[in-house]
Write an enzyme that holds these catalytic residues in place. Structure first.
Site, PDB file in Angstrom:
ATOM      1  N   GLY A 128      -5.302   2.849  -3.281  1.00 15.55           N
ATOM      2  CA  GLY A 128      -6.522   3.557  -3.641  1.00 15.55           C
ATOM      3  C   GLY A 128      -6.275   5.054  -3.792  1.00 15.55           C
ATOM      4  O   GLY A 128      -7.198   5.821  -4.017  1.00 15.55           O
ATOM      5  N   LYS A 134      -8.493  -4.257  -4.075  1.00 19.33           N
ATOM      6  CA  LYS A 134      -7.115  -4.753  -3.984  1.00 19.33           C
ATOM      7  C   LYS A 134      -7.058  -6.255  -4.235  1.00 19.33           C
ATOM      8  O   LYS A 134      -6.084  -6.758  -4.799  1.00 19.33           O
ATOM      9  CB  LYS A 134      -6.496  -4.363  -2.646  1.00 19.33           C
ATOM     10  N   ASP A 164       0.875  -1.174   0.000  1.00 14.58           N
ATOM     11  CA  ASP A 164       0.000   0.000   0.000  1.00 14.58           C
ATOM     12  C   ASP A 164       0.912   1.225   0.000  1.00 14.58           C
ATOM     13  O   ASP A 164       2.119   1.113   0.251  1.00 14.58           O
ATOM     14  CB  ASP A 164      -0.878  -0.057   1.257  1.00 14.58           C
ATOM     15  N   GLU A 173      -1.693  10.366   4.716  1.00 15.60           N
ATOM     16  CA  GLU A 173      -2.829   9.940   3.902  1.00 15.60           C
ATOM     17  C   GLU A 173      -3.031  11.040   2.866  1.00 15.60           C
ATOM     18  O   GLU A 173      -3.435  12.157   3.198  1.00 15.60           O
ATOM     19  CB  GLU A 173      -4.088   9.766   4.756  1.00 15.60           C
ATOM     20  N   ASP A 198      -0.258   4.961   1.214  1.00 16.75           N
ATOM     21  CA  ASP A 198      -0.553   5.889   2.308  1.00 16.75           C
ATOM     22  C   ASP A 198      -0.491   5.189   3.662  1.00 16.75           C
ATOM     23  O   ASP A 198      -1.107   4.134   3.855  1.00 16.75           O
ATOM     24  CB  ASP A 198      -1.933   6.506   2.107  1.00 16.75           C
TER      25      ASP A 198
END
Length: 212
Positions: A99, A147, A9, A18, A11
């Site tokens: 995302g 994901k 990932d 974030e 963030d």
């Protein structure tokens, strides 16, 4: 345990921020966006319920994305670069699955030695003057379970590990991934519960022994 493909990932995993919350703070919507992001990452509300809402309020322009790209690198998680050097030297196939907004993540990926085609994120579109137009609404990464969709496309017969801080990262299990929860930036009880292994240390190098 050793893995052929290793996915991260972005963030609160590769960078301490974030991204969407930072963009919101830049336009005076920080607290409201943080609540929405946290609700999605903790699995309280589905990601798709907040994704469009956040971007329609923030409407990030090209300058904002460039600013965020610099911030991602400035706030990189401890020892992330060292970890990537080690993994790439060992010939591992490394991907970023996020995302977040792809154009803001690409410079961080380049800094970590990851090619553009190994960055899976949500494209953002601009008008000719650089103002916000829209985002990639059909991206699986803008919705719950996305994901797992991306991981499923990568995994095939390979062994794959997914490292992340949110419930959305743990959904990679649905596609057969081994999940490593990273709590070095944000400690989420739901991730601690769902992950195959959980790392609470602030250094990303702590995941290395679980990958090789």
């Amino acid at each position: 345990m050793s893995f052929d493909i290793i996915c991260f990932d972005c963030d609160s995993t590769l960078s301490k921020i974030e991204g969407i919350d930072e963009l919101a703070r830049r336009v005076g919507l920080g607290d409201e966006m943080s609540r929405l992001t946290d609700a999605a990452m903790n699995g309280i509300v589905p990601l798709e319920a907040v994704y469009e809402q956040r971007l329609s309020l923030i409407r990030p322009d090209q300058d904002s994305i460039n600013w965020l790209a610099d911030l991602y690198i400035a706030e990189i998680v401890d020892n992330a670069k060292d970890l990537f050097v080690e993994l790439l030297a060992k010939g591992k196939e490394v991907h970023i699955i996020s995302g977040g907004l792809r154009q803001a993540i690409l410079p961080l990926a380049s800094y970590l030695g990851i090619s553009e085609d190994h960055v899976h994120a949500v494209d953002v579109y601009f008008n000719k003057d650089g103002s916000y137009l829209n985002y990639q609404t059909d991206s699986p990464l803008a919705r719950t379970g996305g994901k797992a969709v991306v991981v499923g496309g990568l995994k095939e017969q390979n062994s794959l590990a997914m490292i992340g801080d949110g419930k959305t990262d743990m959904e990679a299990k649905q596609a057969g991934a081994y999940t490593i929860g990273f709590g070095g930036v944000v400690d989420r009880p739901i991730v601690r519960e769902l992950a195959d292994v959980y790392i609470a240390e602030p250094s990303l190098l702590a995941v290395l022994s679980h990958l090789l």
